[in-house]
Scaffold this motif. Structure first.
Motif, PDB file in Angstrom:
ATOM      1  N   THR A  10       0.830  -1.209   0.000  1.00  0.00           N
ATOM      2  CA  THR A  10       0.000   0.000   0.000  1.00  0.00           C
ATOM      3  C   THR A  10       0.861   1.254   0.000  1.00  0.00           C
ATOM      4  N   VAL A  13      -1.071   4.419   4.622  1.00  0.00           N
ATOM      5  CA  VAL A  13      -2.385   4.114   5.191  1.00  0.00           C
ATOM      6  C   VAL A  13      -2.341   4.364   6.690  1.00  0.00           C
ATOM      7  N   LEU A  39      -7.134  -1.319   7.921  1.00  0.00           N
ATOM      8  CA  LEU A  39      -6.376  -0.342   7.142  1.00  0.00           C
ATOM      9  C   LEU A  39      -7.325   0.723   6.626  1.00  0.00           C
ATOM     10  N   ILE A  41      -7.442   3.522   3.941  1.00  0.00           N
ATOM     11  CA  ILE A  41      -6.750   3.977   2.730  1.00  0.00           C
ATOM     12  C   ILE A  41      -7.426   5.247   2.227  1.00  0.00           C
ATOM     13  N   HIS A 101     -12.081   7.550   3.463  1.00  0.00           N
ATOM     14  CA  HIS A 101     -11.171   6.415   3.279  1.00  0.00           C
ATOM     15  C   HIS A 101     -11.915   5.174   2.785  1.00  0.00           C
TER      16      HIS A 101
END
Length: 196
Positions: A10, A13, A39, A41, A101
Protein backbone atom coordinates in the motif's frame (compact mmCIF):
# COMPACT_ATOMS: atom_id res chain seq x y z
CA UNK A 1 10.37 -5.81 -5.47
CA UNK A 2 9.25 -9.34 -6.25
CA UNK A 3 5.50 -9.50 -5.61
CA UNK A 4 2.90 -12.08 -6.60
CA UNK A 5 0.09 -10.75 -8.83
CA UNK A 6 -2.27 -10.95 -5.83
CA UNK A 7 0.03 -8.91 -3.54
CA UNK A 8 0.04 -5.14 -3.02
CA UNK A 9 2.29 -2.82 -1.03
CA UNK A 10 0.00 0.00 0.00
CA UNK A 11 0.83 3.67 -0.03
CA UNK A 12 0.53 5.61 3.25
CA UNK A 13 -2.38 4.11 5.19
CA UNK A 14 -3.61 4.60 8.73
CA UNK A 15 -3.76 1.62 11.08
CA UNK A 16 -6.80 1.07 13.26
CA UNK A 17 -7.19 -1.66 15.92
CA UNK A 18 -3.69 -3.10 15.25
CA UNK A 19 -3.04 -6.54 16.74
CA UNK A 20 0.50 -7.10 15.47
CA UNK A 21 2.51 -8.47 18.39
CA UNK A 22 0.30 -10.97 20.25
CA UNK A 23 -2.50 -12.73 18.34
CA UNK A 24 -6.05 -12.73 19.70
CA UNK A 25 -9.05 -15.03 19.35
CA UNK A 26 -11.35 -14.10 16.46
CA UNK A 27 -14.60 -12.64 17.85
CA UNK A 28 -16.63 -14.62 15.29
CA UNK A 29 -14.74 -17.89 15.81
CA UNK A 30 -12.81 -18.16 19.11
CA UNK A 31 -11.00 -21.28 17.85
CA UNK A 32 -9.12 -19.07 15.36
CA UNK A 33 -6.23 -17.04 16.77
CA UNK A 34 -5.17 -14.18 14.49
CA UNK A 35 -3.07 -11.08 14.07
CA UNK A 36 -5.26 -8.38 12.57
CA UNK A 37 -5.60 -4.75 11.64
CA UNK A 38 -7.99 -2.37 9.93
CA UNK A 39 -6.38 -0.34 7.14
CA UNK A 40 -7.73 3.11 6.30
CA UNK A 41 -6.75 3.98 2.73
CA UNK A 42 -7.33 7.60 1.68
CA UNK A 43 -9.70 7.83 -1.26
CA UNK A 44 -7.19 10.23 -2.81
CA UNK A 45 -4.69 7.33 -3.10
CA UNK A 46 -5.94 6.17 -6.48
CA UNK A 47 -2.65 4.35 -7.24
CA UNK A 48 -3.01 1.97 -4.26
CA UNK A 49 -6.69 1.36 -5.04
CA UNK A 50 -5.89 0.57 -8.69
CA UNK A 51 -3.30 -2.01 -7.55
CA UNK A 52 -5.82 -3.48 -5.10
CA UNK A 53 -8.48 -3.87 -7.81
CA UNK A 54 -5.96 -5.56 -10.11
CA UNK A 55 -4.87 -7.94 -7.32
CA UNK A 56 -8.51 -8.83 -6.60
CA UNK A 57 -9.03 -9.72 -10.29
CA UNK A 58 -5.93 -11.96 -10.13
CA UNK A 59 -7.33 -13.63 -6.99
CA UNK A 60 -10.61 -14.26 -8.84
CA UNK A 61 -8.68 -15.98 -11.64
CA UNK A 62 -6.94 -18.16 -9.03
CA UNK A 63 -10.30 -19.02 -7.49
CA UNK A 64 -11.78 -19.95 -10.82
CA UNK A 65 -8.96 -22.40 -11.48
CA UNK A 66 -8.28 -23.76 -7.99
CA UNK A 67 -11.08 -23.17 -5.46
CA UNK A 68 -14.33 -22.70 -7.31
CA UNK A 69 -14.32 -25.64 -9.74
CA UNK A 70 -14.26 -23.55 -12.90
CA UNK A 71 -17.40 -21.52 -12.07
CA UNK A 72 -17.15 -17.85 -11.15
CA UNK A 73 -19.50 -16.94 -8.27
CA UNK A 74 -22.14 -14.46 -9.50
CA UNK A 75 -21.77 -11.97 -6.64
CA UNK A 76 -18.28 -11.54 -5.22
CA UNK A 77 -18.18 -8.61 -2.86
CA UNK A 78 -14.97 -6.62 -2.70
CA UNK A 79 -12.96 -7.12 0.52
CA UNK A 80 -12.83 -3.33 1.01
CA UNK A 81 -15.61 -0.96 2.00
CA UNK A 82 -16.47 2.73 1.74
CA UNK A 83 -15.70 4.44 5.05
CA UNK A 84 -18.33 7.07 4.21
CA UNK A 85 -20.96 4.34 3.97
CA UNK A 86 -22.49 1.67 6.18
CA UNK A 87 -20.74 -1.36 7.71
CA UNK A 88 -21.95 -4.37 5.68
CA UNK A 89 -22.57 -6.71 8.63
CA UNK A 90 -23.48 -4.34 11.48
CA UNK A 91 -25.54 -1.98 9.33
CA UNK A 92 -24.17 1.04 11.21
CA UNK A 93 -22.03 3.96 10.10
CA UNK A 94 -18.26 3.72 10.23
CA UNK A 95 -16.49 5.89 12.80
CA UNK A 96 -15.35 9.43 11.94
CA UNK A 97 -11.75 8.22 11.41
CA UNK A 98 -12.99 6.19 8.40
CA UNK A 99 -14.54 9.16 6.56
CA UNK A 100 -12.79 9.87 3.27
CA UNK A 101 -11.17 6.42 3.28
CA UNK A 102 -11.63 2.89 2.02
CA UNK A 103 -11.60 0.35 4.85
CA UNK A 104 -9.94 -3.09 4.63
CA UNK A 105 -9.81 -5.57 7.50
CA UNK A 106 -6.75 -7.82 7.22
CA UNK A 107 -5.76 -10.93 9.17
CA UNK A 108 -2.89 -13.37 9.52
CA UNK A 109 -3.09 -16.67 11.39
CA UNK A 110 -1.06 -17.06 14.58
CA UNK A 111 1.52 -19.10 12.65
CA UNK A 112 2.36 -16.06 10.49
CA UNK A 113 3.42 -13.22 12.78
CA UNK A 114 3.74 -10.02 10.75
CA UNK A 115 7.17 -8.44 10.37
CA UNK A 116 6.91 -4.91 11.83
CA UNK A 117 9.68 -2.42 11.00
CA UNK A 118 10.40 1.31 11.08
CA UNK A 119 11.35 3.58 8.18
CA UNK A 120 14.96 2.33 8.25
CA UNK A 121 13.80 -1.35 8.29
CA UNK A 122 14.75 -1.84 11.95
CA UNK A 123 12.41 -4.23 13.79
CA UNK A 124 9.91 -2.51 16.06
CA UNK A 125 9.84 -4.36 19.36
CA UNK A 126 8.09 -1.78 21.54
CA UNK A 127 4.37 -2.42 21.15
CA UNK A 128 3.36 1.12 22.15
CA UNK A 129 4.98 2.42 18.92
CA UNK A 130 2.13 0.82 16.96
CA UNK A 131 -1.32 2.14 17.88
CA UNK A 132 -4.63 3.13 16.30
CA UNK A 133 -3.78 6.22 14.25
CA UNK A 134 -0.18 5.45 13.27
CA UNK A 135 0.71 5.68 9.56
CA UNK A 136 2.28 2.74 7.73
CA UNK A 137 2.78 0.85 4.50
CA UNK A 138 1.48 -2.72 4.51
CA UNK A 139 2.02 -5.78 2.32
CA UNK A 140 -1.40 -7.36 1.70
CA UNK A 141 -2.38 -10.45 -0.27
CA UNK A 142 -5.77 -11.24 -1.80
CA UNK A 143 -6.88 -14.86 -2.07
CA UNK A 144 -10.01 -16.84 -3.00
CA UNK A 145 -11.94 -18.83 -0.41
CA UNK A 146 -14.69 -21.46 -0.43
CA UNK A 147 -15.83 -22.01 3.13
CA UNK A 148 -17.66 -24.93 4.74
CA UNK A 149 -20.95 -23.01 4.53
CA UNK A 150 -20.62 -22.91 0.76
CA UNK A 151 -19.74 -19.21 0.50
CA UNK A 152 -17.20 -18.19 -2.11
CA UNK A 153 -15.32 -14.93 -2.23
CA UNK A 154 -12.08 -13.01 -1.92
CA UNK A 155 -10.36 -12.34 1.40
CA UNK A 156 -7.18 -10.50 2.33
CA UNK A 157 -4.22 -11.27 4.57
CA UNK A 158 -1.15 -9.27 5.54
CA UNK A 159 2.44 -10.12 6.43
CA UNK A 160 4.62 -6.99 6.64
CA UNK A 161 4.09 -3.56 8.21
CA UNK A 162 6.40 -0.56 7.94
CA UNK A 163 5.67 2.36 10.29
CA UNK A 164 6.29 5.59 8.40
CA UNK A 165 4.87 8.29 10.70
CA UNK A 166 3.16 8.92 13.99
CA UNK A 167 -0.42 10.17 13.83
CA UNK A 168 -3.19 11.44 16.04
CA UNK A 169 -4.41 8.58 18.22
CA UNK A 170 -7.81 7.22 17.24
CA UNK A 171 -10.25 6.80 20.10
CA UNK A 172 -8.13 7.62 23.12
CA UNK A 173 -5.11 9.24 24.65
CA UNK A 174 -1.66 8.91 23.13
CA UNK A 175 0.64 6.37 24.76
CA UNK A 176 2.81 8.08 27.38
CA UNK A 177 6.59 7.94 27.33
CA UNK A 178 8.22 6.91 30.62
CA UNK A 179 10.42 10.03 30.54
CA UNK A 180 7.26 12.15 30.65
CA UNK A 181 5.88 10.27 33.66
CA UNK A 182 8.83 9.43 35.90
CA UNK A 183 11.78 11.42 37.12
CA UNK A 184 15.23 9.90 37.30
CA UNK A 185 15.73 7.68 40.36
CA UNK A 186 18.23 9.13 42.87
CA UNK A 187 20.06 7.20 45.56
CA UNK A 188 21.52 8.22 48.92
CA UNK A 189 25.33 8.09 48.58
CA UNK A 190 25.80 6.66 52.08
CA UNK A 191 22.97 4.16 52.41
CA UNK A 192 22.26 3.38 48.76
CA UNK A 193 18.53 3.77 49.43
CA UNK A 194 16.20 5.39 46.93
CA UNK A 195 15.45 9.06 47.58
CA UNK A 196 11.83 9.78 46.68
Amino acid sequence: MNLKPTEVVTGKVRLNFPVLFTPKADKNDPTKINYSCQLLIPKSDTATMAKIREAIEEAKKEGLGKKWGGTMPPNISAPYHDGDGIKPVAGTEYGPECKGHYVINVKASEAYKPDVVDGQLNPILTQSEIYSGVYARVLINFYPYFNSGGRKGISVSFSNVQKIADGEVIGGAAPKKSADVFGEVKYDDLTGEVIV
